[in-house]
Write a protein that holds these residues in place. Structure first.
Motif, short mmCIF file in Angstrom:
data_model
loop_
_atom_site.label_atom_id
_atom_site.label_comp_id
_atom_site.label_asym_id
_atom_site.label_seq_id
_atom_site.Cartn_x
_atom_site.Cartn_y
_atom_site.Cartn_z
N ARG A 280 20.38 4.52 5.53
CA ARG A 280 21.41 5.19 4.73
C ARG A 280 21.98 6.40 5.47
N LYS A 281 21.14 7.13 6.16
CA LYS A 281 21.62 8.29 6.92
C LYS A 281 22.61 7.83 7.99
N ALA A 282 22.29 6.76 8.69
CA ALA A 282 23.17 6.22 9.73
C ALA A 282 24.50 5.74 9.14
N GLU A 283 24.46 5.29 7.89
CA GLU A 283 25.68 4.82 7.21
C GLU A 283 26.47 5.96 6.59
N GLY A 284 25.95 7.20 6.68
CA GLY A 284 26.66 8.35 6.15
C GLY A 284 26.44 8.59 4.67
N PHE A 285 25.30 8.16 4.14
CA PHE A 285 24.97 8.34 2.73
C PHE A 285 25.06 9.83 2.37
N LYS A 286 25.89 10.15 1.40
CA LYS A 286 26.21 11.54 1.09
C LYS A 286 24.98 12.40 0.76
N GLY A 287 24.03 11.87 0.03
CA GLY A 287 22.86 12.65 -0.36
C GLY A 287 21.99 13.10 0.79
N TYR A 288 22.12 12.44 1.93
CA TYR A 288 21.25 12.75 3.06
C TYR A 288 21.90 13.67 4.09
N ASP A 289 23.15 14.03 3.89
CA ASP A 289 23.82 14.86 4.89
C ASP A 289 23.23 16.27 4.98
N GLN A 290 22.49 16.68 3.97
CA GLN A 290 21.90 18.02 3.98
C GLN A 290 20.56 18.08 4.71
N THR B 183 0.86 -1.18 0.00
CA THR B 183 0.00 0.00 0.00
C THR B 183 0.90 1.24 0.00
N PRO B 184 0.34 2.40 -0.34
CA PRO B 184 1.15 3.62 -0.27
C PRO B 184 1.76 3.84 1.12
N LEU B 185 0.99 3.56 2.17
CA LEU B 185 1.53 3.74 3.53
C LEU B 185 2.69 2.80 3.81
N GLN B 186 2.60 1.58 3.31
CA GLN B 186 3.70 0.63 3.49
C GLN B 186 4.95 1.09 2.72
N ILE B 187 4.74 1.63 1.54
CA ILE B 187 5.88 2.15 0.75
C ILE B 187 6.52 3.33 1.46
N ILE B 188 5.70 4.19 2.04
CA ILE B 188 6.24 5.33 2.80
C ILE B 188 7.06 4.83 3.98
N GLU B 189 6.55 3.84 4.69
CA GLU B 189 7.30 3.28 5.82
C GLU B 189 8.62 2.67 5.37
N MET B 190 8.58 1.95 4.23
CA MET B 190 9.82 1.37 3.69
C MET B 190 10.81 2.48 3.32
N GLY B 191 10.30 3.54 2.71
CA GLY B 191 11.16 4.67 2.34
C GLY B 191 11.83 5.30 3.55
N LYS B 192 11.07 5.45 4.62
CA LYS B 192 11.63 6.00 5.86
C LYS B 192 12.73 5.10 6.41
N GLU B 193 12.49 3.79 6.37
CA GLU B 193 13.49 2.84 6.87
C GLU B 193 14.78 2.91 6.05
N VAL B 194 14.63 2.98 4.73
CA VAL B 194 15.82 3.09 3.87
C VAL B 194 16.56 4.39 4.18
N TYR B 195 15.82 5.48 4.33
CA TYR B 195 16.44 6.77 4.65
C TYR B 195 17.23 6.65 5.96
N GLN B 196 16.59 6.12 7.00
CA GLN B 196 17.24 6.02 8.32
C GLN B 196 18.52 5.18 8.23
#
Length: 115
Positions: A63-73, A48-61
């Motif tokens: 990658r951000k914790a791993e120091g993903f360059k695009g998210y440093d801003q 569902t769209p809500l499940q995709i949003i949750e997955m997107g948040k998890e990927v963001y978190q």
């Protein structure tokens, strides 16, 4: 993949306007993190769209914790969504500049999320 993109477009258009950007960003965040088409389709298929949003948040978190360059801003997921939402609003307000006609320049400036 074309079918998936058509489905996403249809789902997005059925969402409340305030959820559309978050859904799109989530979808493309997941797509960027899963390079194989089959693996990607298996990951998002039937969600569902809500499940995709949750997955997107998890990927963001993750990658951000791993120091993903695009998210440093961005300080948070919400900050990133807010900035993309502002960009979308700015683009939409500029589209009306030519008496309601979309120009080639407007089409070239469609929002593409590169994460």
């Amino acid at each position: 993949m074309q079918t998936a993109f058509k489905s996403v477009k249809g789902l997005k258009n059925r969402l409340a306007p305030e959820s559309r950007v978050e859904f799109e960003v989530s979808f493309w965040t997941i797509r960027d993190s899963i390079k194989g088409e089959g693996d990607f389709l298996n990951a998002v298929g039937g969600k569902t769209p809500l499940q995709i949003i949750e997955m997107g948040k998890e990927v963001y978190q993750k990658r951000k914790a791993e120091g993903f360059k695009g998210y440093d801003q961005y300080s948070s997921w919400e900050d990133m969504i807010s900035k993309f939402g502002k960009e979308r609003n700015d683009q939409e307000s500029h589209k009306g500049n030519a008496k309601g006609k979309e120009t080639a320049k407007d089409k070239a400036n469609d929002v593409l999320y590169k994460l």
